[in-house]
Scaffold this motif. Structure first.
Motif, PDB file in Angstrom:
ATOM      1  N   THR A   1       0.809  -1.215   0.000  1.00 25.11           N
ATOM      2  CA  THR A   1       0.000   0.000   0.000  1.00 25.11           C
ATOM      3  C   THR A   1       0.849   1.275   0.000  1.00 25.11           C
ATOM      4  N   ASP A   2       1.916   1.297   0.804  1.00 29.27           N
ATOM      5  CA  ASP A   2       2.740   2.514   0.847  1.00 29.27           C
ATOM      6  C   ASP A   2       3.396   2.789  -0.501  1.00 29.27           C
ATOM      7  N   GLU A   3       3.769   1.720  -1.216  1.00 25.83           N
ATOM      8  CA  GLU A   3       4.373   1.929  -2.542  1.00 25.83           C
ATOM      9  C   GLU A   3       3.332   2.411  -3.552  1.00 25.83           C
ATOM     10  N   ARG A   4       2.142   1.873  -3.447  1.00 26.94           N
ATOM     11  CA  ARG A   4       1.079   2.335  -4.358  1.00 26.94           C
ATOM     12  C   ARG A   4       0.815   3.820  -4.153  1.00 26.94           C
ATOM     13  N   LEU A   5       0.821   4.213  -2.891  1.00 31.71           N
ATOM     14  CA  LEU A   5       0.572   5.620  -2.583  1.00 31.71           C
ATOM     15  C   LEU A   5       1.707   6.488  -3.142  1.00 31.71           C
ATOM     16  N   ALA A   6       2.946   6.026  -2.925  1.00 34.30           N
ATOM     17  CA  ALA A   6       4.097   6.786  -3.408  1.00 34.30           C
ATOM     18  C   ALA A   6       4.087   6.872  -4.936  1.00 34.30           C
ATOM     19  N   ASN A   7       3.521   5.859  -5.598  1.00 33.87           N
ATOM     20  CA  ASN A   7       3.493   5.844  -7.071  1.00 33.87           C
ATOM     21  C   ASN A   7       2.265   6.522  -7.648  1.00 33.87           C
TER      22      ASN A   7
ATOM     23  N   LYS B   1       1.280   9.368  -8.341  1.00 37.58           N
ATOM     24  CA  LYS B   1       1.432  10.414  -9.357  1.00 37.58           C
ATOM     25  C   LYS B   1       1.607   9.794 -10.740  1.00 37.58           C
ATOM     26  N   SER B   2       2.496   8.812 -10.855  1.00 34.22           N
ATOM     27  CA  SER B   2       2.709   8.210 -12.175  1.00 34.22           C
ATOM     28  C   SER B   2       1.652   7.148 -12.475  1.00 34.22           C
ATOM     29  N   ASN B   3       1.047   6.586 -11.431  1.00 33.08           N
ATOM     30  CA  ASN B   3       0.015   5.575 -11.655  1.00 33.08           C
ATOM     31  C   ASN B   3      -1.191   5.841 -10.746  1.00 33.08           C
ATOM     32  N   PRO B   4      -2.078   6.723 -11.205  1.00 32.31           N
ATOM     33  CA  PRO B   4      -3.240   7.062 -10.361  1.00 32.31           C
ATOM     34  C   PRO B   4      -4.248   5.920 -10.334  1.00 32.31           C
ATOM     35  N   ASP B   5      -3.867   4.884  -9.632  1.00 39.22           N
ATOM     36  CA  ASP B   5      -4.611   3.623  -9.621  1.00 39.22           C
ATOM     37  C   ASP B   5      -6.003   3.788  -8.991  1.00 39.22           C
ATOM     38  N   PRO B   6      -7.072   3.611  -9.774  1.00 36.55           N
ATOM     39  CA  PRO B   6      -8.416   3.777  -9.202  1.00 36.55           C
ATOM     40  C   PRO B   6      -8.685   2.790  -8.068  1.00 36.55           C
ATOM     41  N   ALA B   7      -8.021   1.636  -8.101  1.00 42.62           N
ATOM     42  CA  ALA B   7      -8.264   0.649  -7.041  1.00 42.62           C
ATOM     43  C   ALA B   7      -7.776   1.172  -5.690  1.00 42.62           C
ATOM     44  N   LEU B   8      -6.764   2.027  -5.697  1.00 38.97           N
ATOM     45  CA  LEU B   8      -6.303   2.612  -4.430  1.00 38.97           C
ATOM     46  C   LEU B   8      -7.370   3.568  -3.886  1.00 38.97           C
ATOM     47  N   LEU B   9      -8.043   4.273  -4.786  1.00 31.55           N
ATOM     48  CA  LEU B   9      -9.119   5.174  -4.352  1.00 31.55           C
ATOM     49  C   LEU B   9     -10.308   4.375  -3.820  1.00 31.55           C
ATOM     50  N   ALA B  10     -10.581   3.245  -4.461  1.00 29.21           N
ATOM     51  CA  ALA B  10     -11.668   2.379  -3.969  1.00 29.21           C
ATOM     52  C   ALA B  10     -11.312   1.849  -2.579  1.00 29.21           C
ATOM     53  N   LEU B  11     -10.033   1.501  -2.403  1.00 31.31           N
ATOM     54  CA  LEU B  11      -9.578   1.036  -1.082  1.00 31.31           C
ATOM     55  C   LEU B  11      -9.727   2.155  -0.048  1.00 31.31           C
ATOM     56  N   TYR B  12      -9.350   3.359  -0.446  1.00 27.59           N
ATOM     57  CA  TYR B  12      -9.460   4.514   0.456  1.00 27.59           C
ATOM     58  C   TYR B  12     -10.921   4.748   0.850  1.00 27.59           C
ATOM     59  N   PHE B  13     -11.795   4.605  -0.116  1.00 27.22           N
ATOM     60  CA  PHE B  13     -13.240   4.765   0.137  1.00 27.22           C
ATOM     61  C   PHE B  13     -13.702   3.738   1.172  1.00 27.22           C
TER      62      PHE B  13
ATOM     63  N   GLY C   1      -6.675  13.040  -6.300  1.00 28.08           N
ATOM     64  CA  GLY C   1      -5.240  12.808  -6.519  1.00 28.08           C
ATOM     65  C   GLY C   1      -4.393  13.648  -5.581  1.00 28.08           C
ATOM     66  N   MET C   2      -4.775  14.917  -5.412  1.00 30.57           N
ATOM     67  CA  MET C   2      -4.041  15.798  -4.494  1.00 30.57           C
ATOM     68  C   MET C   2      -4.105  15.248  -3.072  1.00 30.57           C
ATOM     69  N   LEU C   3      -5.259  14.694  -2.739  1.00 28.04           N
ATOM     70  CA  LEU C   3      -5.420  14.112  -1.400  1.00 28.04           C
ATOM     71  C   LEU C   3      -4.435  12.949  -1.221  1.00 28.04           C
ATOM     72  N   MET C   4      -4.328  12.105  -2.239  1.00 26.45           N
ATOM     73  CA  MET C   4      -3.402  10.968  -2.155  1.00 26.45           C
ATOM     74  C   MET C   4      -1.961  11.459  -2.058  1.00 26.45           C
ATOM     75  N   LEU C   5      -1.625  12.469  -2.864  1.00 27.65           N
ATOM     76  CA  LEU C   5      -0.228  12.894  -2.958  1.00 27.65           C
ATOM     77  C   LEU C   5       0.213  13.733  -1.762  1.00 27.65           C
ATOM     78  N   HIS C   6      -0.700  14.537  -1.219  1.00 28.38           N
ATOM     79  CA  HIS C   6      -0.255  15.515  -0.219  1.00 28.38           C
ATOM     80  C   HIS C   6      -0.881  15.354   1.162  1.00 28.38           C
ATOM     81  N   SER C   7      -1.946  14.601   1.272  1.00 29.13           N
ATOM     82  CA  SER C   7      -2.664  14.590   2.560  1.00 29.13           C
ATOM     83  C   SER C   7      -3.009  13.183   3.029  1.00 29.13           C
TER      84      SER C   7
END
Ligand code: FUC
Length: 810
Positions: A334-340, A342-354, A674-680
């Motif tokens: 998960t931490d690597e997905r978050l770090a990536n 920007k280059s890979n705005p993976d929708p599945a990470l957003l679904a996980l966040y939801f 995306g900004m939320l993932m990258l900065h917050s």
């Protein structure tokens, strides 16, 4: 404790159903947590733990949601009244805004008390230093945190969960080779307390909380005051008991030593002397202990597999109501997905966040518990940021934005209890501080339901504490609950009396401005600062847009509620009259939605609060369809805020996502996600808030963003159930099930190629509904129903309670 043979009951580690790498609903990592904000949270609404997953040393940082400093006390300020007329004169005559600010500070009372940590459960292992194949995860499907690794020739696993049905935290340890579990167990706490043995196989940590904790604002060594007097500081206890299979468990000093076990179950209970927010917390020690002992006894009578099954069953009843698939996916931690991202705005990470947002609400807010505070229930500090209180000028409300739409209505309950307590105390505050009827609450609340404006914290007392509008905002939650459930008993017995009291305060609080309109003064646009005519910064003015929006909404909802209940006709007329005289929305010199009743220049154009847009979200007064000009003005305001660096806290960013969703702009909503993932967002997907050169955890953004993501897929605030109102291009295909709409409807939805393919409606109640297809599409059929197509393309249908309808789109 009596030894039991657990082996037969417990599935082998491999069969425990541990999610594999890349399982969509798991947060997982290849290293133990170093910092608190790397650890993974479990909770049953009341008891919480942050699981670190160390190899030779495991730490579970523990919380119990009623463990706070202080006790009920006087916070009202009888002197406040005498300044009111002068504040109003200074502002309405536009004589001296800064002088009004200063006077407002004299109307404040003491600061609120602090949420406190319960302690730590620490395990120190022997013979397991170097590990390979390490993995720790939090499985959102089961609400179990797990650690697995290999050390020497054996595999070790730990499972941790917080059980709501059994009211204990359970830690289950296994090893693939018999007799390999040798470790010590210890309890400690930063709150004054003492660990001691309890029987042959348990420990007890008993303590008493401080009578007073100064907030952390200015100095980290602010006083923490212990007081031995009865009721001045609540007693608390944590207790752990070990059930070992094979080997031995015995007490050694203030530790518990397990030697040569095959598997071990640790059961942890916690309790405090809290008796309710208006009573001294003077529960005798024996009763606090008994609460722990009883939970442990009942839990210990069940084999591990049964505790686990009961926990999963209880949790999944809530969690499984909603599923989501936005496409994408990844086999990375998960931490690597978050770090990536920007280059890979993976929708599945957003679904996980939801889904993590839903998980966190279930874990921090259950019927009968305290509501989720600034950190939910997870906090390790004696002086946590802002005392980890209930900041009710947005943060606490945001915690509950997903409750209804994301199908966790029960989890909303603790907020209603808090509101009832604040309303009770706020009746006195309204009378003492302002000579007003009804009830008032300001910007901070604590366990004791502090209702007065807080002041007196070290470096100064911001005037923004003198914000009288949390009552109306609270009432929006009561009304929304009614809109989603149409529960008339709830409206009659719980919601309406509180709404009426808030409206009564508002009627007394309103005054006439020079143009004969009804306005509020003092009035602050939550924490924001403007340039007064003398060029200097000020906070207090009259009739801020948010005050007016909240009052207009409260009055409208109270009128509707009273009409529905067939009561208070004369009161309704008074509300109607007042409502029509409130300062209206105004559009300012930049085409923006004006934040203050005068078009002041902003001192901080990128301010985190965006209160003037309340009517767009979470309110429903401004919509692109009904009030296009105001919606456009809100868009201008939002653009200006974001351009100036706004939305720099996670919660503010979550709000921006919600605004974009309500404006029907999926791509901008996605950009903000995306900004939320990258900065917050922290490595454990906790929402962050900047602090000094780093950041701290604050949970509101987790909840706010989950709610906003739901708003992108379905909305129902504007007189219709709207499908895919803000779908971004980046999610061309996906599905969601179990989302709730106002009027007692639950729905599933599938889309492909950016177009809705089909939907299912489950009507819990009978009634007429308007349905709206995504832009550029039409609703072709709704079950076998006759559908009336309206001029605007929406359709009207009559739904029957208990029936399910398939919807086809064209
Ligand atoms: C309000 C916000 C801060 C923070 C605090 C808990 O004061 O303006 O950003 O979220 O609450």
């Amino acid at each position: 404790m009596r030894r039991r043979d657990f082996l037969a009951a417990v599935p082998a580690a491999a069969a425990l159903g541990a999610p594999v790498a890349g399982a969509p609903l798991s947060l997982w990592y290849t290293k133990p947590a170093e910092k608190w904000t790397d650890a993974l949270p479990v909770g049953n609404g009341r008891l919480g733990a942050m699981v670190f997953g160390g190899i030779a040393e495991e730490r579970l940082q523990l919380n119990e949601d009623t463990l706070w400093s202080g006790h009920p006390r006087e916070w009202n300020n009888p002197d406040a009244k005498q300044h009111l007329a002068e504040v109003r004169r200074l502002v309405l005559d536009e004589e001296d805004y800064q002088a009004a600010d200063r006077l407002c500070q004299k109307m404040q009372g003491p600061y609120n008390q602090s949420y406190l940590p319960l302690g730590n459960l620490r395990l120190t292992f022997e013979g397991v230093n170097a590990a390979t194949a390490y993995r720790r995860d939090l499985d959102l499907e089961t609400a179990i945190a797990r650690v697995t690794f290999r050390a020497g020739d054996a595999e070790f696993t730990r499972e941790v969960f917080a059980s709501a049905p059994d009211q204990v935290i359970v830690v289950h340890l296994t090893s693939s080779k018999p007799g390999r579990l040798t470790f010590t167990v210890a309890l400690d706490s930063p709150v004054r307390s003492k660990p001691e043995p309890s029987g042959n196989d348990g420990l007890r940590l008993f303590g008493k909380a401080p009578a007073h904790v100064e907030p952390n604002y200015v100095r980290s060594d602010n006083p923490i005051v212990y007081d031995d007097a009865e009721g001045k500081g609540m007693r608390f206890e944590a207790r752990v008991r070990a059930v070992a299979q094979g080997g031995t468990a015995r007490v050694e000093g203030d530790r518990l030593r397990i030697e040569g076990a095959n598997s071990v179950t640790l059961l942890l209970a916690g309790a405090t002397g809290f008796r309710g927010s208006n009573r001294m917390p003077d529960t005798p020690a024996a009763e606090v202990s008994a609460a722990c002992v009883n939970s442990l006894r009942a839990a210990a009578a069940r084999p591990y597999a049964e505790l686990r099954r009961r926990h999963i069953g209880d949790y999944q009843k809530l969690f499984k109501r909603v599923s989501i698939d936005l496409g994408g996916g990844s086999g990375l931690p998960t931490d690597e997905r978050l770090a990536n991202f920007k280059s890979n705005p993976d929708p599945a990470l957003l679904a996980l966040y939801f889904q993590y947002g839903r998980y966190l609400l279930i874990a921090s807010s259950r019927p009968g518990t305290q509501p989720a505070n600034l950190q939910g229930i997870w906090s390790e500090e004696m002086r946590p940021p802002w005392s980890s209180n209930y900041t009710v000028n947005i943060n606490t409300q945001m915690n509950y934005w997903p409750a209804e739409t994301c199908n966790l209505s029960e989890c909303h309950q603790p907020l209603f209890d808090l509101i009832a307590g604040v309303a009770r105390n706020g009746t006195k505050t309204a009378a003492v501080n302002y000579g007003a009827r009804g009830w008032v609450s300001h910007h901070n609340v604590d366990l004791w339901r502090q209702s007065a404006p807080v002041g007196n914290y070290g470096g100064g007392s911001p005037t923004w504490a003198n914000w009288q509008m949390s009552g109306p905002w609270f009432c929006e939650h009561l009304w929304e609950r009614f809109l989603f459930t149409r529960d008339l008993a709830f409206l009659r017995e719980r919601a309406y009396p509180i709404m009426k009291g808030a409206a009564e305060f508002c009627l007394d609080w309103l005054i006439e401005d020079k143009q004969g309109r009804l306005t509020t003064c003092p009035s602050v646009s939550t924490e924001n600062v403007f340039k007064a005519p003398n060029g200097k910064n000020a906070q207090v003015s009259a009739g801020c847009t948010m005050d007016m929006a909240l009052m207009r909404e409260l009055f409208a909802n109270s009128i509707e509620a009273a009409r529905t209940l067939g009561v208070d006709e004369e009161f309704r007329t008074r509300l109607e009259k007042a409502k029509s005289r409130l300062v209206p929305y105004q559009i300012g010199k930049y085409g923006q939605l004006q934040e203050w009743s005068k078009d002041f220049e902003e001192s901080e154009p990128g301010h985190r609060h965006m209160s003037h847009m309340y009517g767009l979200y979470p309110g429903a007064e401004i919509t692109p369809r009904r009030t296009p000009e105001l919606a456009q003005a809100a868009r201008v305001s939002l653009e200006r805020r974001l351009k100036a660096g706004g939305a720099y806290t996670g919660w503010s960013r979550a709000w921006a996502i919600g605004f974009w969703a309500r404006l029907g702009d999926g791509d901008r909503a996605h950009e903000s996600l995306g900004m939320l993932m990258l900065h917050s967002t922290g490595p454990n997907l906790f929402d962050t808030h900047p602090a000094g050169s780093g950041w701290i955890f604050q949970i509101d953004g987790n909840f706010g963003a989950a709610a906003a993501l739901a708003e992108m897929l379905v909305q129902s605030h504007d007189g219709a159930i709207e499908f895919l109102p803000a779908l971004p291009k980046t999610w061309p295909r996906g599905s969601v099930t179990g989302i709730r709409a106002r009027g007692g409807v639950e729905l599933d939805l599938e889309w492909d190629g950016g177009r809705a393919r089909k939907a299912t409606l489950r009507a819990r109640l009978s009634g007429e509904h308007r349905l709206r297809a995504p832009k550029g599409q039409k609703i072709a059929s709704v079950g076998g129903l006759a559908i009336k197509e309206q001029q605007d393309g929406s359709v009207l249908v009559q739904l029957q309670a208990g029936r399910t309808y398939q919807i086809a789109f064209a």
